[in-house]
Design a protein around this motif. Sequence first.
Motif, short mmCIF file in Angstrom:
data_model
loop_
_atom_site.label_atom_id
_atom_site.label_comp_id
_atom_site.label_asym_id
_atom_site.label_seq_id
_atom_site.Cartn_x
_atom_site.Cartn_y
_atom_site.Cartn_z
N UNK A 1 0.79 -1.22 0.00
CA UNK A 1 0.00 0.00 0.00
C UNK A 1 0.83 1.27 0.00
N UNK A 2 0.27 2.32 -0.60
CA UNK A 2 0.98 3.59 -0.70
C UNK A 2 1.21 4.27 0.65
N UNK A 3 0.29 4.07 1.58
CA UNK A 3 0.44 4.69 2.90
C UNK A 3 1.65 4.11 3.64
N UNK A 4 1.77 2.78 3.64
CA UNK A 4 2.90 2.12 4.28
C UNK A 4 4.19 2.53 3.59
N UNK A 5 4.18 2.57 2.27
CA UNK A 5 5.36 2.96 1.50
C UNK A 5 5.81 4.37 1.89
N UNK A 6 4.87 5.29 1.94
CA UNK A 6 5.18 6.68 2.28
C UNK A 6 5.77 6.78 3.68
N UNK A 7 5.18 6.08 4.64
CA UNK A 7 5.67 6.09 6.03
C UNK A 7 7.10 5.58 6.11
N UNK A 8 7.37 4.48 5.44
CA UNK A 8 8.71 3.89 5.48
C UNK A 8 9.72 4.84 4.86
N UNK A 9 9.41 5.39 3.71
CA UNK A 9 10.32 6.32 3.04
C UNK A 9 10.58 7.54 3.92
N UNK A 10 9.54 8.09 4.54
CA UNK A 10 9.70 9.25 5.42
C UNK A 10 10.56 8.93 6.63
N UNK A 11 10.34 7.77 7.25
CA UNK A 11 11.10 7.40 8.44
C UNK A 11 12.58 7.19 8.13
N UNK A 12 12.86 6.73 6.95
CA UNK A 12 14.24 6.43 6.58
C UNK A 12 14.96 7.61 5.94
N UNK A 13 14.23 8.68 5.62
CA UNK A 13 14.81 9.81 4.90
C UNK A 13 15.96 10.48 5.66
N UNK A 14 15.84 10.57 6.97
CA UNK A 14 16.86 11.27 7.76
C UNK A 14 17.99 10.35 8.22
N UNK A 15 17.83 9.07 8.01
CA UNK A 15 18.82 8.11 8.50
C UNK A 15 19.98 8.00 7.51
N UNK A 16 21.21 8.07 8.02
CA UNK A 16 22.37 7.91 7.12
C UNK A 16 22.32 6.54 6.43
N UNK A 17 22.65 6.55 5.16
CA UNK A 17 22.63 5.36 4.33
C UNK A 17 24.07 4.95 4.00
N UNK A 18 24.43 3.74 4.37
CA UNK A 18 25.75 3.22 4.04
C UNK A 18 25.64 2.51 2.69
N UNK A 19 26.51 2.88 1.79
CA UNK A 19 26.49 2.30 0.45
C UNK A 19 27.67 1.35 0.31
N UNK A 20 27.40 0.07 0.09
CA UNK A 20 28.49 -0.88 -0.06
C UNK A 20 29.28 -0.60 -1.34
N UNK A 21 30.58 -0.84 -1.27
CA UNK A 21 31.41 -0.69 -2.46
C UNK A 21 31.93 -2.07 -2.87
N UNK A 22 32.77 -2.10 -3.86
CA UNK A 22 33.30 -3.35 -4.39
C UNK A 22 33.97 -4.18 -3.29
N UNK A 23 34.77 -3.52 -2.47
CA UNK A 23 35.47 -4.22 -1.38
C UNK A 23 34.47 -4.89 -0.43
N UNK A 24 33.37 -4.22 -0.15
CA UNK A 24 32.36 -4.81 0.75
C UNK A 24 31.80 -6.10 0.17
N UNK A 25 31.57 -6.12 -1.13
CA UNK A 25 31.03 -7.33 -1.75
C UNK A 25 32.06 -8.46 -1.72
#
Length: 139
Positions: free
Chosen positions: A54-78
């Motif tokens: 559902x769009x409501x759940x999707x919107x809530x999840x995206x909003x809650x995660x918007x301010x959280x730092x995102x770690x992006x794996x690189x080649x070495x991580x894989x």
Amino acid sequence: MTLFVDTSVWSLALRRDAPADAPEVVALTAALRSGESLVTTGLVLQELLQGFAGPRARKQIIERFAAMPLIVPDRRDHVEAAELRNTCRRKGLQLGTIDALFAQLCTRHDLQMLTTDRDFRQAARHINLHVWPAPSPRH
């Protein structure tokens, strides 16, 4: 230590029909209230969005995660995640591909993993992974 919250905990915390007294959910709630440092990665966000309808759940999840730092794996991580997975497999533990990447990110960035998944606790016996709760000091 900064927390990396696994999909299993977020899923429990975001579900309306799940008990909010699971120790991991209580720890997540306390960390959020106290302003403790939390990080995530795109795969956690993707898994949550795939698991909630559902769009409501999707919107809530995206909003809650918007301010959280995102770690992006690189080649070495894989590359290192594959090695972690192989190490666990040699010890008789089948750690999934995505779980191995999560463990690698925690190891590389010195993060403590908050999870309900027992595989991570078992993997921590064989790899350098800190899983919540931290072990009690021995006397």
